[in-house]
Write a protein that holds these residues in place. Structure first.
Motif, PDB file in Angstrom:
ATOM      1  N   MET A   1       0.473  -1.358   0.096  1.00 42.79           N
ATOM      2  CA  MET A   1       0.110   0.166  -0.153  1.00 42.79           C
ATOM      3  C   MET A   1       0.647   1.615  -0.586  1.00 42.79           C
ATOM      4  O   MET A   1       2.026   1.024   0.827  1.00 42.79           O
ATOM      5  N   HIS A   2       0.998   2.296  -0.777  1.00 44.03           N
ATOM      6  CA  HIS A   2       1.521   3.511  -0.922  1.00 44.03           C
ATOM      7  C   HIS A   2       0.468   4.396  -0.462  1.00 44.03           C
ATOM      8  O   HIS A   2      -0.465   4.715  -1.373  1.00 44.03           O
ATOM      9  N   ILE A   3       1.333   5.447   0.226  1.00 43.01           N
ATOM     10  CA  ILE A   3      -0.138   6.297   0.716  1.00 43.01           C
ATOM     11  C   ILE A   3       1.241   8.065  -0.491  1.00 43.01           C
ATOM     12  O   ILE A   3       2.384   7.917   0.187  1.00 43.01           O
ATOM     13  N   ASP A   4       0.351   8.607  -1.113  1.00 42.57           N
ATOM     14  CA  ASP A   4       0.626   9.674  -1.400  1.00 42.57           C
ATOM     15  C   ASP A   4       1.456  10.917  -0.415  1.00 42.57           C
ATOM     16  O   ASP A   4       0.037  11.134  -0.072  1.00 42.57           O
ATOM     17  N   TRP A   5       2.015  10.874   0.048  1.00 46.67           N
ATOM     18  CA  TRP A   5       2.201  11.701   1.246  1.00 46.67           C
ATOM     19  C   TRP A   5       1.450  13.867   0.939  1.00 46.67           C
ATOM     20  O   TRP A   5       1.352  14.430   2.050  1.00 46.67           O
ATOM     21  N   ALA A   6       2.346  13.821  -0.033  1.00 43.95           N
ATOM     22  CA  ALA A   6       2.317  15.330  -0.762  1.00 43.95           C
ATOM     23  C   ALA A   6       0.843  15.480  -0.741  1.00 43.95           C
ATOM     24  O   ALA A   6       0.448  16.675  -0.869  1.00 43.95           O
ATOM     25  N   ALA A   7       0.320  14.343  -1.561  1.00 42.61           N
ATOM     26  CA  ALA A   7      -1.007  14.416  -2.092  1.00 42.61           C
ATOM     27  C   ALA A   7      -2.273  15.561  -0.445  1.00 42.61           C
ATOM     28  O   ALA A   7      -3.421  15.897  -0.260  1.00 42.61           O
ATOM     29  N   LEU A   8      -1.326  14.299   0.618  1.00 38.01           N
ATOM     30  CA  LEU A   8      -2.607  14.523   1.711  1.00 38.01           C
ATOM     31  C   LEU A   8      -2.151  15.510   2.042  1.00 38.01           C
ATOM     32  O   LEU A   8      -3.232  16.327   2.833  1.00 38.01           O
ATOM     33  N   GLY A   9      -0.785  16.216   1.395  1.00 38.58           N
ATOM     34  CA  GLY A   9      -0.836  17.495   2.214  1.00 38.58           C
ATOM     35  C   GLY A   9      -1.423  18.085   1.769  1.00 38.58           C
ATOM     36  O   GLY A   9      -1.702  19.261   2.835  1.00 38.58           O
ATOM     37  N   GLN A  10      -1.045  18.174   0.454  1.00 38.05           N
ATOM     38  CA  GLN A  10      -2.021  19.325  -0.431  1.00 38.05           C
ATOM     39  C   GLN A  10      -3.979  19.155   0.316  1.00 38.05           C
ATOM     40  O   GLN A  10      -4.094  20.715   0.231  1.00 38.05           O
ATOM     41  N   VAL A  11      -4.571  18.111   0.680  1.00 34.70           N
ATOM     42  CA  VAL A  11      -5.944  18.583   1.121  1.00 34.70           C
ATOM     43  C   VAL A  11      -5.926  18.670   2.488  1.00 34.70           C
ATOM     44  O   VAL A  11      -6.775  19.780   2.780  1.00 34.70           O
ATOM     45  N   PHE A  12      -5.317  18.690   2.722  1.00 28.14           N
ATOM     46  CA  PHE A  12      -4.735  19.197   4.574  1.00 28.14           C
ATOM     47  C   PHE A  12      -4.581  20.473   4.581  1.00 28.14           C
ATOM     48  O   PHE A  12      -5.398  21.258   4.953  1.00 28.14           O
ATOM     49  N   GLY A  13      -4.161  21.096   3.788  1.00 26.68           N
ATOM     50  CA  GLY A  13      -3.522  22.365   3.783  1.00 26.68           C
ATOM     51  C   GLY A  13      -5.074  23.162   3.562  1.00 26.68           C
ATOM     52  O   GLY A  13      -5.388  23.931   3.828  1.00 26.68           O
ATOM     53  N   VAL A  14      -5.458  22.935   1.658  1.00 23.20           N
ATOM     54  CA  VAL A  14      -6.289  23.374   1.448  1.00 23.20           C
ATOM     55  C   VAL A  14      -8.157  23.293   2.236  1.00 23.20           C
ATOM     56  O   VAL A  14      -8.118  24.006   2.440  1.00 23.20           O
ATOM     57  N   SER A  15      -8.247  22.270   3.183  1.00 28.10           N
ATOM     58  CA  SER A  15      -9.062  22.248   4.134  1.00 28.10           C
ATOM     59  C   SER A  15      -8.836  23.240   4.728  1.00 28.10           C
ATOM     60  O   SER A  15     -10.304  23.461   5.425  1.00 28.10           O
ATOM     61  N   LEU A  16      -7.538  23.376   5.501  1.00 27.01           N
ATOM     62  CA  LEU A  16      -7.639  23.909   6.406  1.00 27.01           C
ATOM     63  C   LEU A  16      -7.856  25.046   6.452  1.00 27.01           C
ATOM     64  O   LEU A  16      -8.612  26.313   6.853  1.00 27.01           O
ATOM     65  N   VAL A  17      -7.407  25.940   5.214  1.00 24.37           N
ATOM     66  CA  VAL A  17      -7.367  27.417   4.347  1.00 24.37           C
ATOM     67  C   VAL A  17      -9.063  27.772   3.912  1.00 24.37           C
ATOM     68  O   VAL A  17      -9.082  28.844   4.976  1.00 24.37           O
ATOM     69  N   ALA A  18      -9.865  26.440   3.830  1.00 27.40           N
ATOM     70  CA  ALA A  18     -10.977  26.680   3.428  1.00 27.40           C
ATOM     71  C   ALA A  18     -11.645  27.178   5.117  1.00 27.40           C
ATOM     72  O   ALA A  18     -12.647  27.916   4.819  1.00 27.40           O
ATOM     73  N   THR A  19     -11.530  26.343   5.526  1.00 27.06           N
ATOM     74  CA  THR A  19     -12.050  26.291   6.762  1.00 27.06           C
ATOM     75  C   THR A  19     -11.843  27.355   7.608  1.00 27.06           C
ATOM     76  O   THR A  19     -13.130  27.961   8.072  1.00 27.06           O
ATOM     77  N   VAL A  20     -10.953  27.793   7.478  1.00 27.45           N
ATOM     78  CA  VAL A  20     -10.436  29.123   8.460  1.00 27.45           C
ATOM     79  C   VAL A  20     -11.267  30.478   7.596  1.00 27.45           C
ATOM     80  O   VAL A  20     -11.679  30.753   9.026  1.00 27.45           O
ATOM     81  N   GLY A  21     -11.236  30.168   6.290  1.00 26.17           N
ATOM     82  CA  GLY A  21     -11.368  30.906   5.610  1.00 26.17           C
ATOM     83  C   GLY A  21     -13.428  31.182   5.782  1.00 26.17           C
ATOM     84  O   GLY A  21     -14.013  32.447   5.807  1.00 26.17           O
ATOM     85  N   LEU A  22     -13.816  30.623   5.880  1.00 30.25           N
ATOM     86  CA  LEU A  22     -15.573  30.454   5.772  1.00 30.25           C
ATOM     87  C   LEU A  22     -15.769  30.678   6.805  1.00 30.25           C
ATOM     88  O   LEU A  22     -16.360  31.447   7.040  1.00 30.25           O
ATOM     89  N   VAL A  23     -15.296  30.417   8.194  1.00 32.14           N
ATOM     90  CA  VAL A  23     -15.715  30.319   9.641  1.00 32.14           C
ATOM     91  C   VAL A  23     -14.862  32.070   9.753  1.00 32.14           C
ATOM     92  O   VAL A  23     -16.183  32.833  10.582  1.00 32.14           O
ATOM     93  N   GLY A  24     -13.902  32.361   8.577  1.00 32.43           N
ATOM     94  CA  GLY A  24     -13.563  33.951   8.861  1.00 32.43           C
ATOM     95  C   GLY A  24     -14.717  34.792   8.632  1.00 32.43           C
ATOM     96  O   GLY A  24     -15.098  35.986   9.260  1.00 32.43           O
ATOM     97  N   ILE A  25     -15.115  33.864   7.576  1.00 39.90           N
ATOM     98  CA  ILE A  25     -16.689  35.081   6.632  1.00 39.90           C
ATOM     99  C   ILE A  25     -17.786  35.184   7.426  1.00 39.90           C
ATOM    100  O   ILE A  25     -18.067  35.819   7.637  1.00 39.90           O
TER     101      ILE A  25
END
Length: 70
Positions: free
Chosen positions: A1-25
């Motif tokens: 089983m291979h985990i693409d850690w870079a893609a997982l990190g990108q998903v985490f980063g985009v999710s974090l930014v979107a969540t903080v932005g949406l809560v801020g708005i």
């Protein structure tokens, strides 16, 4: 089983930014629509800004549902 850690990190980063932005708005909408002092209503411009913030939040949620369902 291979985990693409870079893609997982990108998903985490985009999710974090979107969540903080949406809560801020949403928070800006609450602050803009709340009365400044006891017994006074917010101005028409402040109410319009609050409604715009709520509309942005609604659009973001609708777009997320569209992405999931589509």
């Amino acid at each position: 089983m291979h985990i693409d850690w870079a893609a997982l990190g990108q998903v985490f980063g985009v999710s974090l930014v979107a969540t903080v932005g949406l809560v801020g708005i949403f928070t800006l909408g609450i602050v803009a629509g709340s009365p400044r002092t006891a017994g006074t209503a917010p101005s028409a411009l402040a109410r319009t800004g609050a409604y715009a913030c709520y509309a942005l939040c609604l659009a973001a949620v609708a777009y997320g549902i569209f992405l999931i369902a589509g």
